[in-house]
Design a protein around this motif. Structure first.
Motif, PDB file in Angstrom:
ATOM      1  N   VAL A  35       1.480  12.377   3.166  1.00  0.00           N
ATOM      2  CA  VAL A  35       1.941  11.027   3.508  1.00  0.00           C
ATOM      3  C   VAL A  35       2.250  11.013   4.996  1.00  0.00           C
ATOM      4  O   VAL A  35       2.995  11.865   5.475  1.00  0.00           O
ATOM      5  CB  VAL A  35       3.217  10.664   2.714  1.00  0.00           C
ATOM      6  N   TYR A  63       9.059  -0.674   7.451  1.00  0.00           N
ATOM      7  CA  TYR A  63       9.898  -1.169   6.359  1.00  0.00           C
ATOM      8  C   TYR A  63       8.986  -1.609   5.239  1.00  0.00           C
ATOM      9  O   TYR A  63       7.801  -1.894   5.481  1.00  0.00           O
ATOM     10  CB  TYR A  63      10.801  -2.335   6.809  1.00  0.00           C
ATOM     11  N   ASP A  64       9.502  -1.615   4.013  1.00  0.00           N
ATOM     12  CA  ASP A  64       8.734  -2.064   2.855  1.00  0.00           C
ATOM     13  C   ASP A  64       7.343  -1.431   2.795  1.00  0.00           C
ATOM     14  O   ASP A  64       6.361  -2.093   2.469  1.00  0.00           O
ATOM     15  CB  ASP A  64       8.597  -3.601   2.864  1.00  0.00           C
ATOM     16  N   GLY A  65       7.274  -0.152   3.145  1.00  0.00           N
ATOM     17  CA  GLY A  65       6.006   0.559   3.015  1.00  0.00           C
ATOM     18  C   GLY A  65       5.032   0.313   4.166  1.00  0.00           C
ATOM     19  O   GLY A  65       3.973   0.947   4.229  1.00  0.00           O
ATOM     20  N   GLN A  71       9.308   0.973  -7.082  1.00  0.00           N
ATOM     21  CA  GLN A  71       8.619   0.376  -5.940  1.00  0.00           C
ATOM     22  C   GLN A  71       7.220  -0.045  -6.372  1.00  0.00           C
ATOM     23  O   GLN A  71       6.570   0.676  -7.127  1.00  0.00           O
ATOM     24  CB  GLN A  71       8.448   1.371  -4.789  1.00  0.00           C
ATOM     25  N   GLU A 126      14.789   8.527   2.405  1.00  0.00           N
ATOM     26  CA  GLU A 126      15.190   7.669   3.524  1.00  0.00           C
ATOM     27  C   GLU A 126      16.685   7.454   3.553  1.00  0.00           C
ATOM     28  O   GLU A 126      17.348   7.522   2.508  1.00  0.00           O
ATOM     29  CB  GLU A 126      14.583   6.284   3.290  1.00  0.00           C
TER      30      GLU A 126
HETATM   31  P1  ADP Z   1       9.803   2.292   4.245  1.00  0.00           P
HETATM   32  O1  ADP Z   1      10.677   2.728   5.343  1.00  0.00           O
HETATM   33  O2  ADP Z   1       8.671   1.426   4.670  1.00  0.00           O
HETATM   34  O3  ADP Z   1      10.543   1.738   3.052  1.00  0.00           O
HETATM   35  P2  ADP Z   1       9.513   4.841   2.855  1.00  0.00           P
HETATM   36  O4  ADP Z   1       9.490   6.064   3.668  1.00  0.00           O
HETATM   37  O5  ADP Z   1      10.781   4.526   2.112  1.00  0.00           O
HETATM   38  O6  ADP Z   1       9.056   3.595   3.749  1.00  0.00           O
HETATM   39  O7  ADP Z   1       8.322   4.881   1.822  1.00  0.00           O
HETATM   40  C1  ADP Z   1       7.999   3.783   0.979  1.00  0.00           C
HETATM   41  C2  ADP Z   1       7.563   4.279  -0.393  1.00  0.00           C
HETATM   42  O8  ADP Z   1       6.412   5.134  -0.265  1.00  0.00           O
HETATM   43  C3  ADP Z   1       8.615   5.146  -1.085  1.00  0.00           C
HETATM   44  O9  ADP Z   1       9.563   4.376  -1.753  1.00  0.00           O
HETATM   45  C4  ADP Z   1       7.720   5.953  -2.038  1.00  0.00           C
HETATM   46  O10 ADP Z   1       7.369   5.181  -3.168  1.00  0.00           O
HETATM   47  C5  ADP Z   1       6.475   6.197  -1.207  1.00  0.00           C
HETATM   48  N1  ADP Z   1       6.622   7.490  -0.461  1.00  0.00           N
HETATM   49  C6  ADP Z   1       7.193   7.653   0.748  1.00  0.00           C
HETATM   50  N2  ADP Z   1       7.189   8.950   1.117  1.00  0.00           N
HETATM   51  C7  ADP Z   1       6.612   9.645   0.112  1.00  0.00           C
HETATM   52  C8  ADP Z   1       6.296  11.036  -0.121  1.00  0.00           C
HETATM   53  N3  ADP Z   1       6.565  11.980   0.795  1.00  0.00           N
HETATM   54  N4  ADP Z   1       5.711  11.355  -1.295  1.00  0.00           N
HETATM   55  C9  ADP Z   1       5.405  10.403  -2.211  1.00  0.00           C
HETATM   56  N5  ADP Z   1       5.660   9.093  -2.056  1.00  0.00           N
HETATM   57  C10 ADP Z   1       6.247   8.693  -0.912  1.00  0.00           C
END
Ligand code: ADP
Length: 378
Positions: free
Chosen positions: A138, A146-148, A210, A266
């Motif tokens: 990832v 934010y929000d993916g 999510q 996070e």
């Molecule tokens: P944002 O800051 O945009 O919310 P996140 O880092 O929280 O981004 O990631 C959004 C979503 O992506 C997470 O809630 C999870 O579902 C997925 N995700 C993020 N990092 C990982 C990871 N290392 N492995 C698997 N899924 C991940």
């Protein structure tokens, strides 16, 4: 007695602090980005939070400054502190929430379990990380996501060529965050609140669902979490709040792994989407608690009214944009539901509101909450 809170940022988080401030008899003011912001229901100044003079003159009218988001630049935060403004959370703590690489670095230093990660500066470095992690990982932009948005699953360094070009032009460290693709069994979130004098309280651990990187549902407490899992999550979040010196609400997003470990994904140093259920489901909401905490007032109880609370986000809203047309049927069909809208116009994927239902049977509560929120689908 004057207890004046200034909130930088005029989104729905600032908006939801307003009723809590009204009930406590606090004076709340918002520095909003423009006239149409969610929080413009409170006394609002308009201005650019990137500009130190703008934020300083706003701060002079209040006793403490807090935030609706973590995007206020460090030089502005430092200028506030240098001018003697109470900034909560402070610049040092916020720095960890502002940059995902910095967050991984600090959490690793503290021995907090996180996914395997690296800061990669070019395609060759990313290629090496992929080779060491089964060819999939990832990648995240360190700032502003934010929000993916700013999160991509990649199998080839070329998948994020555009991001490497973009960070090369940005200020600061020119790197992307790469981490292992965690095969989590579910996502959890633990919120705590801490005041400057040290008191810390925690709400129950919640499960979050999510969709496309956006929080869709929250179940509180997280099913099958009582005991070891809940204790571990609470201990971890309290420790992070204390070690980083967070003041106000801290939300810790977690992955639960197949071998029952928890890894931190996070941090958010403000009220968080995964805590919206507390408005209707807990003795003290995260918004009231955040205000208490940043003012260094004694914190409120975090117990729940009923055995379960389920919160569903309203994402997008009706395609015809007519939210009001959906109210009569939604409210008639679901008198048990609590509807919250943010004064935002419907737009595909946009978080425009949420619905919470509380009760004693989690399956029944979830069914009702989903049905109530579905009235606002397009
Ligand atoms: P944002 O800051 O945009 O919310 P996140 O880092 O929280 O981004 O990631 C959004 C979503 O992506 C997470 O809630 C999870 O579902 C997925 N995700 C993020 N990092 C990982 C990871 N290392 N492995 C698997 N899924 C991940």
């Amino acid at each position: 007695m004057a207890l004046r809170v200034g909130v930088v940022g005029g989104g729905q988080l600032a908006r939801m602090m307003v009723p809590a401030a009204v009930e406590l008899g606090l004076d709340i003011r918002v520095l909003a980005e423009g006239p149409d912001m969610s929080a413009a229901i409170a006394a609002t100044a308009e201005g650019d939070y990137h500009d130190a003079d703008t934020v300083l003159s706003f701060a002079r009218e209040v006793d403490v400054v807090t935030f609706d988001h973590e995007h206020v630049p460090q030089d502005v935060l430092r200028a506030l502190e240098d001018a003697g403004v109470a900034v909560r959370p402070g610049p040092q703590a916020l720095a960890v929430a502002q940059d995902k690489i910095e967050m991984r670095r600090r959490l690793s230093e503290l021995g907090v379990p996180v996914p395997d990660w690296a800061a990669v500066h070019d395609a060759a470095e990313l290629g090496r990380f992929l080779a060491g992690h089964g060819g999939r990982a990832v990648v995240k932009t360190p700032r502003g996501g934010y929000d993916g948005k700013g999160v991509r699953v990649v199998t080839d360094a070329a998948d994020v060529e555009d991001w490497f070009s973009a960070v090369a032009e940005a200020a600061g460290e020119q790197a992307l965050l790469v981490e292992e693709l965690v095969p989590f069994t579910r996502e959890l979130a633990q919120s705590v609140a801490r005041r400057p004098s040290g008191e810390v309280v925690a709400w129950p651990l919640v499960e979050t669902v999510q969709r496309d990187g956006v929080c869709a549902e929250v179940v509180a407490p997280a099913p099958d979490s009582a005991g070891r899992l809940a204790d571990a999550a609470e201990d971890l979040a309290v420790r992070i709040a204390e070690e980083l010196g967070v003041t106000g609400v801290l939300a810790v997003e977690l992955f639960q792994t197949p071998d029952e470990r928890i890894l931190v994904n996070e941090l958010a140093m403000r009220p968080h989407n995964t805590g919206h259920w507390t408005i209707d489901g807990a003795t003290t909401s995260q918004f009231e608690q955040h205000l208490r905490a940043v003012l260094d007032l004694p914190l409120g109880a975090t117990g729940t009214h009923r055995r379960a609370a389920v919160m569903i986000n309203v994402l997008g809203g009706p395609a015809d944009g007519d939210l009001a047309a959906r109210y009569p049927a939604a409210l008639a069909d679901h008198p048990e539901a609590k509807f919250h809208f943010y004064g935002k116009a419907p737009r595909p994927g946009r978080k425009i509101g949420h619905v919470t239902v509380i009760g004693d049977d989690v399956d029944d509560v979830a069914y009702r909450a989903r049905a109530a929120a579905a009235h606002f689908d397009d």
